[in-house]
Design a protein around this motif. Structure first.
Motif, PDB file in Angstrom:
ATOM      1  N   THR A  40       3.448 -45.041  -1.543  1.00 45.05           N
ATOM      2  CA  THR A  40       4.914 -44.342  -1.641  1.00 45.05           C
ATOM      3  C   THR A  40       4.325 -43.057  -1.739  1.00 45.05           C
ATOM      4  OG1 THR A  40       5.936 -46.049  -2.535  1.00 45.05           O
ATOM      5  CG2 THR A  40       7.183 -43.938  -2.629  1.00 45.05           C
ATOM      6  N   LEU A  41       4.733 -42.040  -0.851  1.00 42.88           N
ATOM      7  CA  LEU A  41       4.617 -40.598  -0.774  1.00 42.88           C
ATOM      8  C   LEU A  41       5.357 -40.119  -1.749  1.00 42.88           C
ATOM      9  CD1 LEU A  41       3.204 -38.363   0.193  1.00 42.88           C
ATOM     10  CD2 LEU A  41       4.942 -37.901   1.862  1.00 42.88           C
ATOM     11  N   VAL A  42       4.912 -39.406  -2.866  1.00 40.90           N
ATOM     12  CA  VAL A  42       5.893 -38.843  -3.840  1.00 40.90           C
ATOM     13  C   VAL A  42       5.434 -37.139  -4.119  1.00 40.90           C
ATOM     14  CG1 VAL A  42       5.555 -40.552  -5.373  1.00 40.90           C
ATOM     15  CG2 VAL A  42       3.839 -39.200  -5.580  1.00 40.90           C
ATOM     16  N   PHE A  43       4.559 -36.609  -3.288  1.00 44.77           N
ATOM     17  CA  PHE A  43       4.304 -35.174  -3.454  1.00 44.77           C
ATOM     18  C   PHE A  43       3.878 -34.705  -2.049  1.00 44.77           C
ATOM     19  CE2 PHE A  43       2.185 -31.100  -4.278  1.00 44.77           C
ATOM     20  CZ  PHE A  43       3.122 -30.589  -5.247  1.00 44.77           C
ATOM     21  N   GLN A  44       4.244 -33.727  -1.351  1.00 35.57           N
ATOM     22  CA  GLN A  44       3.768 -33.226  -0.207  1.00 35.57           C
ATOM     23  C   GLN A  44       3.980 -31.875  -0.173  1.00 35.57           C
ATOM     24  OE1 GLN A  44       5.566 -35.290   3.168  1.00 35.57           O
ATOM     25  NE2 GLN A  44       4.163 -34.090   4.566  1.00 35.57           N
ATOM     26  N   GLU A  45       3.402 -31.090   0.480  1.00 31.30           N
ATOM     27  CA  GLU A  45       3.605 -29.533   0.934  1.00 31.30           C
ATOM     28  C   GLU A  45       3.073 -29.239   2.226  1.00 31.30           C
ATOM     29  OE1 GLU A  45       4.840 -26.233   1.117  1.00 31.30           O
ATOM     30  OE2 GLU A  45       5.015 -27.274  -0.564  1.00 31.30           O
ATOM     31  N   GLU A  46       3.733 -28.662   3.118  1.00 34.59           N
ATOM     32  CA  GLU A  46       3.452 -28.233   4.373  1.00 34.59           C
ATOM     33  C   GLU A  46       3.237 -26.884   4.458  1.00 34.59           C
ATOM     34  OE1 GLU A  46       2.969 -30.310   6.860  1.00 34.59           O
ATOM     35  OE2 GLU A  46       3.587 -32.460   6.164  1.00 34.59           O
ATOM     36  N   PHE A  47       3.500 -25.995   3.557  1.00 37.02           N
ATOM     37  CA  PHE A  47       3.362 -24.432   3.465  1.00 37.02           C
ATOM     38  C   PHE A  47       4.090 -23.748   4.709  1.00 37.02           C
ATOM     39  CE2 PHE A  47      -0.653 -25.969   1.329  1.00 37.02           C
ATOM     40  CZ  PHE A  47      -0.423 -25.517   0.065  1.00 37.02           C
ATOM     41  N   ASN A  48       5.474 -24.157   4.783  1.00 32.21           N
ATOM     42  CA  ASN A  48       5.944 -23.845   5.883  1.00 32.21           C
ATOM     43  C   ASN A  48       6.593 -22.361   5.579  1.00 32.21           C
ATOM     44  OD1 ASN A  48       5.659 -25.827   7.684  1.00 32.21           O
ATOM     45  ND2 ASN A  48       7.312 -27.098   6.498  1.00 32.21           N
ATOM     46  N   ASP A  49       6.854 -21.946   4.425  1.00 31.06           N
ATOM     47  CA  ASP A  49       7.250 -20.568   3.964  1.00 31.06           C
ATOM     48  C   ASP A  49       6.336 -19.710   3.669  1.00 31.06           C
ATOM     49  OD1 ASP A  49       9.943 -21.611   4.049  1.00 31.06           O
ATOM     50  OD2 ASP A  49       9.502 -22.447   1.923  1.00 31.06           O
ATOM     51  N   ALA A  50       6.594 -18.377   3.592  1.00 30.48           N
ATOM     52  CA  ALA A  50       5.573 -17.359   3.475  1.00 30.48           C
ATOM     53  C   ALA A  50       5.196 -17.324   2.087  1.00 30.48           C
ATOM     54  CB  ALA A  50       6.191 -15.854   3.916  1.00 30.48           C
ATOM     55  N   VAL A  51       5.793 -17.717   1.045  1.00 30.02           N
ATOM     56  CA  VAL A  51       5.470 -17.746  -0.329  1.00 30.02           C
ATOM     57  C   VAL A  51       5.609 -19.141  -0.902  1.00 30.02           C
ATOM     58  CG1 VAL A  51       6.500 -15.459  -0.882  1.00 30.02           C
ATOM     59  CG2 VAL A  51       7.756 -17.288  -0.975  1.00 30.02           C
ATOM     60  N   LEU A  52       4.704 -19.318  -2.036  1.00 33.30           N
ATOM     61  CA  LEU A  52       4.728 -20.627  -2.661  1.00 33.30           C
ATOM     62  C   LEU A  52       6.086 -20.764  -3.181  1.00 33.30           C
ATOM     63  CD1 LEU A  52       1.284 -20.246  -4.557  1.00 33.30           C
ATOM     64  CD2 LEU A  52       1.737 -21.798  -2.446  1.00 33.30           C
ATOM     65  N   ASN A  53       6.121 -22.425  -3.164  1.00 36.00           N
ATOM     66  CA  ASN A  53       7.310 -22.752  -3.524  1.00 36.00           C
ATOM     67  C   ASN A  53       7.301 -22.991  -5.184  1.00 36.00           C
ATOM     68  OD1 ASN A  53       9.225 -24.610  -4.695  1.00 36.00           O
ATOM     69  ND2 ASN A  53       9.558 -26.030  -3.162  1.00 36.00           N
ATOM     70  N   PRO A  54       8.001 -22.391  -6.049  1.00 37.77           N
ATOM     71  CA  PRO A  54       7.841 -22.195  -7.517  1.00 37.77           C
ATOM     72  C   PRO A  54       7.917 -23.677  -7.970  1.00 37.77           C
ATOM     73  CG  PRO A  54       9.749 -21.046  -7.282  1.00 37.77           C
ATOM     74  CD  PRO A  54       9.026 -21.465  -5.722  1.00 37.77           C
ATOM     75  N   ALA A  55       8.786 -24.522  -7.433  1.00 33.02           N
ATOM     76  CA  ALA A  55       9.177 -25.780  -7.918  1.00 33.02           C
ATOM     77  C   ALA A  55       7.955 -26.647  -7.794  1.00 33.02           C
ATOM     78  CB  ALA A  55      10.273 -26.465  -7.096  1.00 33.02           C
ATOM     79  N   LYS A  56       6.876 -26.244  -7.005  1.00 33.52           N
ATOM     80  CA  LYS A  56       5.703 -27.158  -6.628  1.00 33.52           C
ATOM     81  C   LYS A  56       4.288 -26.686  -7.451  1.00 33.52           C
ATOM     82  CE  LYS A  56       7.396 -29.622  -2.664  1.00 33.52           C
ATOM     83  NZ  LYS A  56       7.000 -29.906  -1.204  1.00 33.52           N
ATOM     84  N   PHE A  57       4.206 -25.184  -7.299  1.00 35.03           N
ATOM     85  CA  PHE A  57       3.072 -24.644  -7.335  1.00 35.03           C
ATOM     86  C   PHE A  57       3.182 -23.271  -8.363  1.00 35.03           C
ATOM     87  CE2 PHE A  57       2.120 -26.440  -3.491  1.00 35.03           C
ATOM     88  CZ  PHE A  57       0.997 -27.212  -3.689  1.00 35.03           C
ATOM     89  N   SER A  58       2.330 -23.206  -9.231  1.00 33.78           N
ATOM     90  CA  SER A  58       2.183 -21.818  -9.975  1.00 33.78           C
ATOM     91  C   SER A  58       1.119 -21.062  -9.213  1.00 33.78           C
ATOM     92  CB  SER A  58       1.952 -21.991 -11.451  1.00 33.78           C
ATOM     93  OG  SER A  58       1.704 -20.808 -12.054  1.00 33.78           O
ATOM     94  N   ASP A  59       1.044 -19.770  -9.171  1.00 35.66           N
ATOM     95  CA  ASP A  59       0.164 -19.051  -8.585  1.00 35.66           C
ATOM     96  C   ASP A  59      -0.674 -18.116  -9.732  1.00 35.66           C
ATOM     97  OD1 ASP A  59       2.078 -17.100  -9.275  1.00 35.66           O
ATOM     98  OD2 ASP A  59       2.068 -16.191  -7.286  1.00 35.66           O
ATOM     99  N   SER A  60      -0.656 -18.479 -10.924  1.00 30.13           N
ATOM    100  CA  SER A  60      -1.126 -17.951 -12.124  1.00 30.13           C
ATOM    101  C   SER A  60      -2.151 -18.892 -12.613  1.00 30.13           C
ATOM    102  CB  SER A  60      -0.301 -17.479 -13.384  1.00 30.13           C
ATOM    103  OG  SER A  60       0.695 -16.314 -12.650  1.00 30.13           O
TER     104      SER A  60
END
Length: 223
Positions: A40-60
């Motif tokens: 069962t797929l529970v987490f996926q990221e396609e990087f379709n936006d120019a910035v990271l999705n803060p609901a999925k990733f932290s850039d710090s």
């Protein structure tokens, strides 16, 4: 390091409870199916936006051991590809006690005091905990292309939630040093670092794909 769309249940420098020794692999450049029987797929990221999705990733990257400015990742997202950069002239060192090491990293989980890797580590700044994705079991996969330049160290790794002493272990799905990437052969290291977890032991295994892994995207996975 470049990360390509089509990532399932991925944790980059994130938080995951670990116990047993991992099984990891590096596949060729073929696209792996996202849907798999019995999973069962529970987490996926396609990087379709120019910035990271803060609901999925932290850039710090572990900002509690340094400053907010020094912990920020330098990156671009173009055409579904996230590129983590090290800007030699404009990017400062990550840690105040090290004037050489520069880091650009994204992660799905982080909190104050996590990953106390050195006796002299002192919490310098307090931040709200990031718990975008944590899990105990699963299959993790990403497609990545790593640089071959000397002095660079590319890695995808996971650490325990550190709620207890036996939840501190680190699994490195891959560690690839720039000088180990050569035409016709590259070295990819898979490791377990127990830190204070007495339930596992220090171990490493080297794989040698018969290719230059910096020339194209490859699939890396962990069961």
């Amino acid at each position: 390091m470049h990360l390509r769309k089509g990532i399932g249940a991925v944790i980059l420098a994130g938080a995951v409870a670990v116990s047993a020794a991992p099984t990891a692999y590096c596949n060729d450049t073929g696209t792996e199916p996202i849907e798999r029987p019995g999973w069962t797929l529970v987490f996926q990221e396609e990087f379709n936006d120019a910035v990271l999705n803060p609901a999925k990733f932290s850039d710090s990257y572990m900002p509690h051991w340094t400053t907010p400015e020094q912990s920020l990742a330098h990156y671009d997202v173009v055409d579904g590809i996230l590129s983590l950069r090290i800007d030699k002239e404009t990017q400062g060192p990550w840690w105040a006690f090290d004037d050489v090491q520069k880091i650009s990293s994204i992660q799905t989980g982080m909190r104050d005091g996590m990953h106390n890797f050195w006796d002299t580590c002192t919490i310098t700044d307090h931040h709200r905990a990031v718990t975008n994705f944590e899990t105990k079991y699963g299959y993790f996969e990403l497609r990545a292309r790593v640089p071959h330049d000397g002095g660079l160290h590319s890695a995808w790794w996971m650490i325990g939630t550190e709620a207890r002493a036996d939840e501190t272990a680190e699994i490195d799905v891959f560690e690839i040093c720039g000088p180990d990437v050569k035409a016709g052969k590259s070295r990819v290291r898979v490791s377990v670092h127990p830190w204070t977890d007495g339930g596992c032991k220090e171990q490493s295994l080297d794989y040698y794909p018969a290719c230059d892994v910096s020339q194209d995207f490859h699939v890396y996975g962990l069961f």
